[in-house]
Scaffold this active site. Sequence first.
Site, short mmCIF file in Angstrom:
data_model
loop_
_atom_site.label_atom_id
_atom_site.label_comp_id
_atom_site.label_asym_id
_atom_site.label_seq_id
_atom_site.Cartn_x
_atom_site.Cartn_y
_atom_site.Cartn_z
N ASN A 17 0.87 -1.16 -0.08
CA ASN A 17 -0.08 0.07 -0.09
C ASN A 17 0.81 1.20 0.06
O ASN A 17 0.48 2.22 -0.69
CB ASN A 17 -0.98 0.00 1.21
CG ASN A 17 -1.99 -0.66 0.98
OD1 ASN A 17 -3.09 -0.52 0.14
ND2 ASN A 17 -2.44 -1.95 1.29
N LYS A 95 -0.22 -2.24 15.08
CA LYS A 95 -0.32 -1.62 16.38
C LYS A 95 -1.53 -0.60 16.74
O LYS A 95 -1.60 0.19 15.71
CB LYS A 95 0.97 -0.90 16.97
CG LYS A 95 2.14 -2.05 16.87
CD LYS A 95 2.00 -2.85 18.05
CE LYS A 95 2.93 -4.19 17.77
NZ LYS A 95 2.37 -5.19 18.62
N HIS A 113 -8.69 -1.14 5.32
CA HIS A 113 -9.15 -2.53 5.96
C HIS A 113 -9.62 -3.17 4.90
O HIS A 113 -10.40 -2.71 3.90
CB HIS A 113 -10.31 -2.18 7.12
CG HIS A 113 -10.63 -3.43 7.70
ND1 HIS A 113 -10.02 -4.08 8.68
CD2 HIS A 113 -11.77 -4.11 7.49
CE1 HIS A 113 -10.51 -5.00 9.09
NE2 HIS A 113 -11.54 -5.13 8.37
N GLU A 183 -7.34 -2.31 -2.87
CA GLU A 183 -6.71 -1.39 -1.90
C GLU A 183 -5.74 -0.55 -2.37
O GLU A 183 -5.87 0.77 -1.93
CB GLU A 183 -6.17 -2.16 -0.66
CG GLU A 183 -6.70 -3.19 0.31
CD GLU A 183 -6.03 -3.85 1.12
OE1 GLU A 183 -5.05 -3.32 1.88
OE2 GLU A 183 -6.33 -5.08 1.61
#
Length: 210
Positions: A17, A95, A113, A183
């Site tokens: 990404n 995280k 997501h 994505e």
Amino acid sequence: MADELKIAVFASGKGSNLQAILDAIARKTLPNSRVVVVVSNNGDAGALEIARQQSIPAIHKHRGQFSSDEEFAASLLDTLDDYGANFIALAGYMKKLHPSLISRFRNRILNIHPALLPAFGGKGMFGQYVHEAVIAGKSQISGATVHLVDEEYDRGPVVLQKTIPVAPNDTPASLAEKVLKIEHEIYPQAIRLFAEGKVKVDGQHVVIVK
Ligand code: GRF
């Protein structure tokens, strides 16, 4: 025109990404934007290597180097200030962000997501688990969601979504591959909306202005 987006990309994994964002900037389909720093909790992340190859500062920082969550968060904030970041794109960052980061960058942090939120999101829903759940749930469609990050996992206002059909013979791996492709399309598109000043946040909703 909005202020230039000086993007900090946070990533834990291979960084495809991140690469899609950099490609869009290079092709000028993502105008008024620059990646000023890449941050990872994982020293072996492909994302850090991609950054180094493009002479973008690549910072490895993880909780274990600090004695508290607060110190870790303060150090991340220092890094963001050091490089002048005014926007954060989470791209496979594994995280949870400390609330102090979220409040300093309120409505300026995006996440991608690999499913259609609000379904198949939340704690523990990452990577293969998402695609396994989509297939186990017999969904006929899946897709990707870009959303603003707030204090809850995968709950912030949705900015952009794109769907794809789930084929009867799809496996979690084949679905992951198809979703990853979209994505790469929608993440730069979503960031562009911010770069062009087209996003207004109204409570839990994002409104795209013309
Ligand atoms: C993507 O599927 C993203 O949605 C998820 O982690 C993966 C990251 O892949 N949260 P990459 O590191 O960008 O290649």
